[in-house]
Design an enzyme around this catalytic site. Sequence first.
Site, PDB file in Angstrom:
ATOM      1  N   GLY A 197       0.777  -1.246   0.000  1.00  0.00           N
ATOM      2  CA  GLY A 197       0.000   0.000   0.000  1.00  0.00           C
ATOM      3  C   GLY A 197       0.801   1.284   0.000  1.00  0.00           C
ATOM      4  N   ASP A 227       0.816   3.624   4.253  1.00  0.00           N
ATOM      5  CA  ASP A 227      -0.233   4.346   3.537  1.00  0.00           C
ATOM      6  C   ASP A 227      -1.369   4.698   4.485  1.00  0.00           C
ATOM      7  OD1 ASP A 227      -0.624   1.554   3.608  1.00  0.00           O
ATOM      8  OD2 ASP A 227      -2.159   1.646   2.069  1.00  0.00           O
ATOM      9  N   ASP A 272      -5.065   1.949  10.405  1.00  0.00           N
ATOM     10  CA  ASP A 272      -6.493   1.665  10.539  1.00  0.00           C
ATOM     11  C   ASP A 272      -6.723   1.052  11.925  1.00  0.00           C
ATOM     12  OD1 ASP A 272      -9.047   0.194  10.100  1.00  0.00           O
ATOM     13  OD2 ASP A 272      -8.818   0.817   8.042  1.00  0.00           O
ATOM     14  N   ASP A 317      -5.690  -0.271  -2.186  1.00  0.00           N
ATOM     15  CA  ASP A 317      -6.408  -1.185  -3.076  1.00  0.00           C
ATOM     16  C   ASP A 317      -7.760  -1.615  -2.529  1.00  0.00           C
ATOM     17  OD1 ASP A 317      -5.377  -2.891  -0.933  1.00  0.00           O
ATOM     18  OD2 ASP A 317      -5.898  -4.591  -2.224  1.00  0.00           O
ATOM     19  N   ARG A 372      -4.779   0.525  -7.194  1.00  0.00           N
ATOM     20  CA  ARG A 372      -3.591   1.115  -6.552  1.00  0.00           C
ATOM     21  C   ARG A 372      -2.963   2.216  -7.406  1.00  0.00           C
ATOM     22  NH1 ARG A 372      -2.099  -2.184  -2.061  1.00  0.00           N
ATOM     23  NH2 ARG A 372      -2.413  -4.410  -2.353  1.00  0.00           N
TER      24      ARG A 372
HETATM   25  C1  PRP Z   1      -3.063  -2.212   4.806  1.00  0.00           C
HETATM   26  C2  PRP Z   1      -2.212  -0.951   4.867  1.00  0.00           C
HETATM   27  C3  PRP Z   1      -1.527  -1.033   6.197  1.00  0.00           C
HETATM   28  C4  PRP Z   1      -2.499  -1.826   7.034  1.00  0.00           C
HETATM   29  C5  PRP Z   1      -3.229  -0.908   7.963  1.00  0.00           C
HETATM   30  O1  PRP Z   1      -2.294  -3.276   4.331  1.00  0.00           O
HETATM   31  O2  PRP Z   1      -1.294  -0.899   3.808  1.00  0.00           O
HETATM   32  O3  PRP Z   1      -0.299  -1.698   6.115  1.00  0.00           O
HETATM   33  O4  PRP Z   1      -3.433  -2.449   6.147  1.00  0.00           O
HETATM   34  O5  PRP Z   1      -4.267  -1.570   8.617  1.00  0.00           O
HETATM   35  P1  PRP Z   1      -4.274  -1.881  10.169  1.00  0.00           P
HETATM   36  O6  PRP Z   1      -3.939  -0.623  10.884  1.00  0.00           O
HETATM   37  O7  PRP Z   1      -5.703  -2.322  10.418  1.00  0.00           O
HETATM   38  O8  PRP Z   1      -3.303  -2.989  10.439  1.00  0.00           O
HETATM   39  P2  PRP Z   1      -2.934  -4.594   3.694  1.00  0.00           P
HETATM   40  O9  PRP Z   1      -2.897  -5.716   4.681  1.00  0.00           O
HETATM   41  O10 PRP Z   1      -4.271  -4.289   3.092  1.00  0.00           O
HETATM   42  O11 PRP Z   1      -1.875  -4.930   2.550  1.00  0.00           O
HETATM   43  P3  PRP Z   1      -1.424  -3.996   1.323  1.00  0.00           P
HETATM   44  O12 PRP Z   1      -0.541  -2.912   1.886  1.00  0.00           O
HETATM   45  O13 PRP Z   1      -0.680  -4.923   0.418  1.00  0.00           O
HETATM   46  O14 PRP Z   1      -2.675  -3.429   0.679  1.00  0.00           O
END
Ligand code: PRP
Length: 181
Positions: free
Chosen positions: A45, A101, A104, A160, A166
């Site tokens: 991300g 990125d 959450d 994504d 993306r």
């Molecule tokens: C997403 C984002 C963060 C994480 C944040 O990654 O890139 O790394 O989730 O969420 P959290 O605070 O709830 O842990 P994802 O697992 O979707 O993988 P990606 O980066 O490949 O999209």
Amino acid sequence: MNKNIERVLLTEEEIGAEVKKAAAWLDERFAGKDTVPLVVSVLKGSVIFFCDLVRAMQTPVQMDFMTVTSYGNSSESSGLPKIVMDLAASAQGRDVVLVEDIVDSGHTLMKMKALIEGRGAKSFTVVTLLDKPSRRKVPIAADYSCFEIENEFIVGYGLDYAQQYRNIPYIGVLKREVYEK
Ligand code: PRP
């Protein structure tokens, strides 16, 4: 505009301006220090943000990458982030800057912090493009965030849905029918 995007939340210009501020903040943090920070992109991300951020910095940096995933194709965090690809460099004694990125639930950041600090990093700094504080499940925060946002389903500029969108250059709100079908 992409047909599956309901509206633009952050334009390329708005993002670009905040990326410059984040780079200046990092430059200030490392000003006068005889150190080359290890700037880590949490893939996938953060990759677009990371590339823009390091190019806007004046500080000499080393770049590294780590692939961490916890969402898969779901919109809810598994709570158990998985390291798919580890850093190439050692974090021992380094000033590590983690580039995300989005923060959450906070599970990914919590895991990364424990991991990097456990490896003996000298310092650990987190810069995130987006922060969704209303979604936090664990008490952790980035040191610098470019935008605090509401709980909307956003994609683009690295983010994504089911590995798509993306490469959209702005951040947009995904149409509900796309992820609810
Ligand atoms: C997403 C984002 C963060 C994480 C944040 O990654 O890139 O790394 O989730 O969420 P959290 O605070 O709830 O842990 P994802 O697992 O979707 O993988 P990606 O980066 O490949 O999209």
